[in-house]
Design an enzyme around this catalytic site. Structure first.
Site, PDB file in Angstrom:
ATOM      1  N   ARG A  39      -8.695   0.626  -1.295  1.00 60.69           N
ATOM      2  CA  ARG A  39      -7.560   1.530  -1.562  1.00 60.69           C
ATOM      3  C   ARG A  39      -7.934   2.638  -2.549  1.00 60.69           C
ATOM      4  O   ARG A  39      -7.096   3.041  -3.368  1.00 60.69           O
ATOM      5  CB  ARG A  39      -6.347   0.754  -2.107  1.00 60.69           C
TER       6      ARG A  39
ATOM      7  N   ARG B 205      -2.127   6.182  -4.153  1.00 58.02           N
ATOM      8  CA  ARG B 205      -1.126   6.619  -5.123  1.00 58.02           C
ATOM      9  C   ARG B 205      -1.592   6.697  -6.567  1.00 58.02           C
ATOM     10  O   ARG B 205      -0.897   7.283  -7.392  1.00 58.02           O
ATOM     11  CB  ARG B 205       0.103   5.708  -5.039  1.00 58.02           C
TER      12      ARG B 205
ATOM     13  N   ARG C 165       1.023  13.943  -0.364  1.00 60.64           N
ATOM     14  CA  ARG C 165       2.005  13.124   0.335  1.00 60.64           C
ATOM     15  C   ARG C 165       3.395  13.750   0.249  1.00 60.64           C
ATOM     16  O   ARG C 165       4.156  13.744   1.213  1.00 60.64           O
ATOM     17  CB  ARG C 165       2.052  11.707  -0.215  1.00 60.64           C
TER      18      ARG C 165
ATOM     19  N   ASP D 136      -4.117   3.120   8.079  1.00 66.58           N
ATOM     20  CA  ASP D 136      -3.486   1.859   7.705  1.00 66.58           C
ATOM     21  C   ASP D 136      -3.783   0.819   8.771  1.00 66.58           C
ATOM     22  O   ASP D 136      -4.030   1.169   9.934  1.00 66.58           O
ATOM     23  CB  ASP D 136      -1.975   2.033   7.553  1.00 66.58           C
TER      24      ASP D 136
ATOM     25  N   TYR E 144       2.644  -9.340  10.305  1.00 68.14           N
ATOM     26  CA  TYR E 144       3.556  -8.193  10.146  1.00 68.14           C
ATOM     27  C   TYR E 144       4.420  -7.991  11.387  1.00 68.14           C
ATOM     28  O   TYR E 144       5.590  -7.645  11.298  1.00 68.14           O
ATOM     29  CB  TYR E 144       2.768  -6.914   9.848  1.00 68.14           C
TER      30      TYR E 144
HETATM   31  O1  CP3 Z   1      -8.733   1.747   1.116  1.00 67.02           O
HETATM   32  C1  CP3 Z   1      -8.391   2.918   1.368  1.00 67.02           C
HETATM   33  O2  CP3 Z   1      -8.381   3.833   0.527  1.00 67.02           O
HETATM   34  C2  CP3 Z   1      -8.047   3.259   2.800  1.00 67.02           C
HETATM   35  C3  CP3 Z   1      -6.669   3.289   3.128  1.00 67.02           C
HETATM   36  C4  CP3 Z   1      -5.890   2.020   3.377  1.00 67.02           C
HETATM   37  C5  CP3 Z   1      -4.487   2.019   3.284  1.00 67.02           C
HETATM   38  N1  CP3 Z   1      -4.037   0.826   3.732  1.00 67.02           N
HETATM   39  C6  CP3 Z   1      -3.675   3.152   2.815  1.00 67.02           C
HETATM   40  C7  CP3 Z   1      -2.295   2.916   2.387  1.00 67.02           C
HETATM   41  C8  CP3 Z   1      -6.277   0.767   3.833  1.00 67.02           C
HETATM   42  C9  CP3 Z   1      -7.681   0.223   4.054  1.00 67.02           C
HETATM   43  C10 CP3 Z   1      -5.093   0.022   4.060  1.00 67.02           C
HETATM   44  C11 CP3 Z   1      -5.089  -1.349   4.604  1.00 67.02           C
HETATM   45  C12 CP3 Z   1      -3.852  -2.144   4.556  1.00 67.02           C
HETATM   46  N2  CP3 Z   1      -2.568  -1.732   4.815  1.00 67.02           N
HETATM   47  C13 CP3 Z   1      -3.816  -3.525   4.327  1.00 67.02           C
HETATM   48  C14 CP3 Z   1      -5.029  -4.400   4.110  1.00 67.02           C
HETATM   49  C15 CP3 Z   1      -5.610  -4.208   2.785  1.00 67.02           C
HETATM   50  C16 CP3 Z   1      -4.900  -4.918   1.682  1.00 67.02           C
HETATM   51  O3  CP3 Z   1      -4.477  -4.227   0.759  1.00 67.02           O
HETATM   52  O4  CP3 Z   1      -4.839  -6.139   1.750  1.00 67.02           O
HETATM   53  C17 CP3 Z   1      -2.470  -3.938   4.403  1.00 67.02           C
HETATM   54  C18 CP3 Z   1      -1.945  -5.350   4.189  1.00 67.02           C
HETATM   55  C19 CP3 Z   1      -1.700  -2.797   4.732  1.00 67.02           C
HETATM   56  C20 CP3 Z   1      -0.222  -2.737   4.984  1.00 67.02           C
HETATM   57  C21 CP3 Z   1       0.404  -1.808   4.032  1.00 67.02           C
HETATM   58  N3  CP3 Z   1       0.364  -0.435   4.163  1.00 67.02           N
HETATM   59  C22 CP3 Z   1       1.015  -2.121   2.793  1.00 67.02           C
HETATM   60  C23 CP3 Z   1       1.265  -3.515   2.275  1.00 67.02           C
HETATM   61  C24 CP3 Z   1       1.339  -0.889   2.188  1.00 67.02           C
HETATM   62  C25 CP3 Z   1       1.898  -0.675   0.830  1.00 67.02           C
HETATM   63  C26 CP3 Z   1       3.347  -0.424   0.819  1.00 67.02           C
HETATM   64  C27 CP3 Z   1       3.801  -0.106  -0.583  1.00 67.02           C
HETATM   65  O5  CP3 Z   1       4.756   0.667  -0.665  1.00 67.02           O
HETATM   66  O6  CP3 Z   1       3.196  -0.572  -1.552  1.00 67.02           O
HETATM   67  C28 CP3 Z   1       0.946   0.132   3.049  1.00 67.02           C
HETATM   68  C29 CP3 Z   1       1.059   1.564   2.824  1.00 67.02           C
HETATM   69  C30 CP3 Z   1      -0.173   2.234   2.373  1.00 67.02           C
HETATM   70  N4  CP3 Z   1      -1.371   2.139   3.022  1.00 67.02           N
HETATM   71  C31 CP3 Z   1      -0.332   3.110   1.250  1.00 67.02           C
HETATM   72  C32 CP3 Z   1      -1.656   3.543   1.266  1.00 67.02           C
HETATM   73  C33 CP3 Z   1      -2.300   4.525   0.336  1.00 67.02           C
HETATM   74  C34 CP3 Z   1       0.764   3.536   0.285  1.00 67.02           C
HETATM   75  C35 CP3 Z   1       1.610   4.511   1.004  1.00 67.02           C
HETATM   76  C36 CP3 Z   1       2.289   5.467   0.078  1.00 67.02           C
HETATM   77  O7  CP3 Z   1       3.369   5.111  -0.395  1.00 67.02           O
HETATM   78  O8  CP3 Z   1       1.735   6.556  -0.139  1.00 67.02           O
END
Ligand code: CP3
Length: 352
Positions: free
Chosen positions: A27, A31, A40, A77, A154
């Site tokens: 990640r 953010r 964003r 994602d 999910y």
């Molecule tokens: O690592 C990186 O920089 C690449 C980008 C990446 C994102 N999601 C961007 C993202 C990767 C590799 C993921 C994978 C992902 N997404 C996983 C597996 C990794 C882990 O953390 O275990 C999972 C479970 C998800 C599902 C998901 N997508 C979640 C739980 C969330 C967070 C929601 C929240 O509000 O906290 C997301 C959204 C997401 N994916 C964000 C980012 C940067 C945040 C979105 C935002 O609000 O800008």
């Protein structure tokens, strides 16, 4: 094949010697970076960022402009796959991902089709192509997917979950239905990852974020077996170079031996695992990636430096370690702390 100026990540994943330990952060784009939050806001929402290749590319490169990272990871994602299958992904601020049409019965599973990435997720492969062009051989690009099991949780829960009650009802009451879903997801993940490889992803990571929620027996049957199928169906060599595969089961420390036998190149470790023990168990088969608790980054340099030193010592001398966090960086981390972390890994691991 373009030459790669910094191939230390790939070398370490193949357990070849490197001058210093390569480092990236799960990640790393997101953010905690003010420039991410600004883009964003401009894009409107997270999925718009993902689905416009120019924006996805810009966000992918943002952390590399700040930090001396040894890899880029595609900005996307894991939930793009269920979204493309028609479940209707959306995000509610502070509540995480949700689906408009979660899976509720056998009919819902029967109506699913295996993902055709070239048709359904061209925005992802276009982003990969664009990012590779912009990286211009500076560092390798990591592509990724969720594991079939993690995607299934999910899709069945319809949202983030604490106990996976619905998914586990399927598992114990209608296991054939869950297997049917996992088969479709496995074929989809293989199609998706091979499309990423052919578009230019040079390393693959599979995120099995919720594998650790399973019982020992269920982990083998419902998560590991499917990841094994994915690993054995991925394109092994592209552009004349091996494409290393990293498996990351969060909470999967007790299954490292089985994970190491899947044919993957490396295992991602969360912070509960002792890195030295893990190396003694599986270090002759696979490289290891991890595993600093992301909470250390909140604390600052006085906590970061001894923790990096401890983890490097725990791994010990020799090749096969990629430094990373044990899970994603949190949004409240000061970018100065992240920069200090990356530089400290390089400084303390430098062998000249
Ligand atoms: O690592 C990186 O920089 C690449 C980008 C990446 C994102 N999601 C961007 C993202 C990767 C590799 C993921 C994978 C992902 N997404 C996983 C597996 C990794 C882990 O953390 O275990 C999972 C479970 C998800 C599902 C998901 N997508 C979640 C739980 C969330 C967070 C929601 C929240 O509000 O906290 C997301 C959204 C997401 N994916 C964000 C980012 C940067 C945040 C979105 C935002 O609000 O800008």
């Amino acid at each position: 094949m373009d030459s790669l100026k910094n191939d230390s990540l790939i070398r370490a994943l193949l357990r070849q010697p490197t001058r210093r330990t390569p480092v990236w952060m799960m990640r790393q784009a997101g953010r905690h970076l003010p420039e991410y939050r600004a883009l964003r806001a401009h894009a409107g929402d997270f999925m718009s960022l993902c689905s416009h290749p120019e924006w996805a590319c810009e966000v992918t490169l943002q952390p590399l402009q700040r930090y001396d990272l040894d890899a880029a990871i595609l900005f996307s994602d894991i939930l793009t796959i269920p979204d493309a299958m028609g479940l209707g992904l959306y995000f509610v601020e502070g509540e995480g991902p949700k689906f408009r049409k979660p899976l509720r019965c056998a009919k819902d599973v029967e109506s699913l089709q295996v993902l055709d990435t070239a048709k359904d997720l061209t925005y992802v492969t276009d982003a990969v192509t664009l990012i590779r062009r912009e990286l211009n051989g500076s560092v390798p690009l990591i592509g990724f997917s969720g594991s079939p099991w993690t995607l299934a949780t999910y899709m069945i829960e319809g949202a983030a979950s604490r106990d996976f009650a619905r998914t586990k009802s399927w598992l114990y009451e209608q296991p054939e239905l869950l297997h049917q879903l996992l088969d479709i997801l496995t074929a989809s993940v293989i199609n998706y990852l091979n499309a990423q490889i052919l578009s230019g992803a040079q390393v693959i990571q599979i995120f099995d974020t919720w594998g650790g929620a399973l019982s020992d027996a269920a982990y083998y049957e419902f998560s590991l077996d499917y990841m094994q199928k994915v690993v054995s169906s991925l394109i092994p060599v592209n552009e004349g170079r091996e494409v290393p595969v990293i498996l990351f089961t969060k909470g999967g420390g007790m299954w490292l031996d089985a994970l190491a036998k899947t044919g993957c190149h490396a295992l991602g470790l969360d912070w509960t695992v002792n890195l030295g023990d893990a190396r003694r168990r599986v270090g002759s088969k696979v490289a290891l990636q991890g595993n600093m608790d992301p909470a250390v980054l909140r604390a600052g340099p006085a906590a970061i430096e001894p923790e990096v030193r401890r983890i490097l010592r725990s791994f010990g001398d020799g090749s096969g370690h990629v430094f990373n966090l044990g899970h994603g960086i949190t949004p409240d981390v000061d970018p100065k702390h992240a920069a200090f972390f990356v530089d400290t890994v390089h400084r303390l691991s430098n062998t000249g």
